[in-house]
Design an enzyme around this catalytic site. Structure first.
Site, PDB file in Angstrom:
ATOM      1  N   HIS A  43      85.012 -82.584   9.459  1.00 54.02           N
ATOM      2  CA  HIS A  43      86.060 -83.611   9.295  1.00 54.02           C
ATOM      3  C   HIS A  43      85.960 -84.291   7.931  1.00 54.02           C
ATOM      4  O   HIS A  43      86.472 -85.405   7.741  1.00 54.02           O
ATOM      5  CB  HIS A  43      85.962 -84.737  10.355  1.00 54.02           C
TER       6      HIS A  43
ATOM      7  N   GLU B  32      94.938 -85.484   6.672  1.00 58.16           N
ATOM      8  CA  GLU B  32      94.131 -84.407   6.094  1.00 58.16           C
ATOM      9  C   GLU B  32      94.975 -83.463   5.255  1.00 58.16           C
ATOM     10  O   GLU B  32      94.526 -82.963   4.224  1.00 58.16           O
ATOM     11  CB  GLU B  32      93.426 -83.631   7.219  1.00 58.16           C
TER      12      GLU B  32
ATOM     13  N   ARG C 273      83.641 -81.945  24.067  1.00 62.34           N
ATOM     14  CA  ARG C 273      82.264 -81.660  23.633  1.00 62.34           C
ATOM     15  C   ARG C 273      81.336 -82.811  23.980  1.00 62.34           C
ATOM     16  O   ARG C 273      81.735 -83.975  23.901  1.00 62.34           O
ATOM     17  CB  ARG C 273      82.218 -81.442  22.113  1.00 62.34           C
TER      18      ARG C 273
ATOM     19  N   ASN D  60      96.608 -74.481   7.881  1.00 63.55           N
ATOM     20  CA  ASN D  60      95.431 -74.733   8.706  1.00 63.55           C
ATOM     21  C   ASN D  60      95.457 -73.691   9.830  1.00 63.55           C
ATOM     22  O   ASN D  60      96.162 -73.857  10.827  1.00 63.55           O
ATOM     23  CB  ASN D  60      95.514 -76.157   9.255  1.00 63.55           C
TER      24      ASN D  60
ATOM     25  N   ARG E 102      92.855 -75.104   4.661  1.00 59.17           N
ATOM     26  CA  ARG E 102      91.731 -75.804   5.277  1.00 59.17           C
ATOM     27  C   ARG E 102      90.712 -74.748   5.684  1.00 59.17           C
ATOM     28  O   ARG E 102      91.040 -73.816   6.420  1.00 59.17           O
ATOM     29  CB  ARG E 102      92.202 -76.564   6.503  1.00 59.17           C
TER      30      ARG E 102
END
Ligand code: AMP
Length: 402
Positions: A182, A386, A243, A11, A93
């Site tokens: 996601h 993940e 965010r 990743n 990823r």
């Protein structure tokens, strides 16, 4: 010859690389680690093998190539190097797969070129993902490498939910639509939740809430994603660590024309100086909860805005799905912050959504139910993984191909 059952999951972020070497026989980690602050003076590599001591290297990693070469060295020191015959594939990823990639994809030059073409819609993420792919391919050109896209699980979102109500030509020209992110986590968690409930995913309607530093909601019907809160970029939707999530697009014009902020400044504001950190100065929910508990008004407001948005999305997705069997919390906040789960579900008993305070207070790393026995909707906490999902998808693809 022994069968190759290891998958290296990479990743690559803008200044970091996280990795896990996973044995697909049982999902165990042979090694895991990360390199952070790539390109800075205080780089750091932390390597944790399953057998042996955790090792730390403090040095400069000039770029991703140096960082990955160092990772390869650490793995080789444990006899798990990239040349190891046990290695079946590398799973990468990749954040943005656009409309083209709806499934894990074996990487070749053309696939890399397409991921590159998507940079305009993922300027913060895809460039680093590409560097990770290129460096890994250079190190092991013969090994199957698989891209697993954050957007893929959301490719089933119907047009009515994926289309922004703006001029269609402009939208098509600039590939403006809801992609969602996601996805790997939403996919893994929705399946794990079905297992927890002992039900076939095909029978279930679920609302999945991935609440980490980034946060997103999805509505999953029969194992298929039908709505998700992140959009063209990961900025839309829930309140996040830094965010804003949903905000009137008009505020961009206002801040530019009236406030005199540049577009880059507004980008920075909404992506890095908003959400929890913008409201109270802390992006870590642990700090927000601690301060709110001590009567800090800013932290309390940040918490209230965060859970109000969550509750609003649960209600909206209930309407999208028509019937909800489960609400599932995951990721750092979702797995650990009982007050967030309680407040997000408060007042929803008319919808059949209730949280049992005693079950909710239990701290555990396992998938578990937190709704009372009489609850019509199962409320669950399901740890996400993940990396395991990426490894599974990469491994399955390589085996199908053989
Ligand atoms: P993730 O992106 O999934 O790694 O989640 C990271 C976030 O999880 C952190 O920024 C924290 O806000 C949150 N988090 C982790 N542990 C806890 C905890 N025990 N209580 C509340 N929030 C937590």
């Amino acid at each position: 010859m022994t069968e190759s059952t290891l998958v290296l999951v990479l990743n690559a972020g803008s200044s970091s690389v996280k990795y896990q070497l996973i044995d697909m026989l049982d999902g165990s980690r042979a090694a895991a680690g990360l390199v952070e602050r790539i390109g800075e003076v205080n780089g750091r590599l932390l390597h944790t093998p399953a057998r042996g001591e955790r090792r730390e290297r403090l040095r400069v990693f000039a770029d991703h190539a140096e960082a990955l070469a160092a990772v390869a060295e650490e793995l080789a020191a444990d006899d798990l190097g990239l040349g190891s015959p046990g290695l079946a594939a590398i799973g990468h990823r990749v954040v943005h797969g656009g409309q083209r990639f709806a499934a894990p994809t074996l990487i070749d030059d053309e696939v890399v070129a397409e991921i590159r073409r998507l940079i305009p819609v993922a300027p913060l993420h895809n460039p680093a993902n590409i560097v990770g792919i290129e460096v890994a391919r250079a190190l092991r050109p013969d090994l199957p490498q698989v891209a697993v896209f954050d957007t893929a699980f959301h490719s089933t979102v119907p047009e009515a939910a994926a289309t922004y109500a703006i001029d269609r030509k402009t939208a098509e020209q600039h590939r403006v639509r809801r992609y969602g992110f996601h996805g790997t986590s939403h996919q893994y968690v929705s399946r794990a939740a079905a297992r927890l409930l002992g039900r076939d995913p095909a029978e279930l309607n679920m609302i999945v809430l991935h609440l980490g530093n980034g946060a997103s909601a999805s509505a999953v019907s029969g194992g298929v994603c039908v709505e998700t809160s992140m959009g063209l970029t990961p900025l839309e939707g829930l309140v996040m660590g830094t965010r804003s999530g949903d905000a009137d697009p008009g505020l961009v014009f206002h801040l530019h024309r009236v406030g005199g902020l540049t577009i880059d400044e507004i980008d920075d504001l909404l992506n890095r100086r908003s959400g929890l950190v913008g409201l109270c100065g802390d992006n870590d929910m642990r700090e927000v909860l601690r301060r709110a508990g001590e009567g800090d008004g800013d932290a309390q407001l940040a918490f209230d805005v965060y859970v109000h948005r969550l509750r609003k999305y649960i209600g909206a997705y209930y309407a999208v799905l028509g019937r909800v069997d489960a609400v599932v919390f995951t990721a750092g906040v979702g797995e650990n912050a009982a007050p967030v789960r309680e407040a997000a579900c408060a007042g929803l008993s008319a919808l059949g959504i209730e949280v049992d305070p005693a079950l909710n207070a239990v701290r555990s790393g396992a998938a578990r139910l937190i709704s009372p026995d009489h609850g019509r909707v199962a409320v669950a906490v399901v740890p996400t993984d993940e990396e395991l999902e990426i490894a599974r998808q990469a491994f399955a693809l390589v085996h199908d191909d053989i």
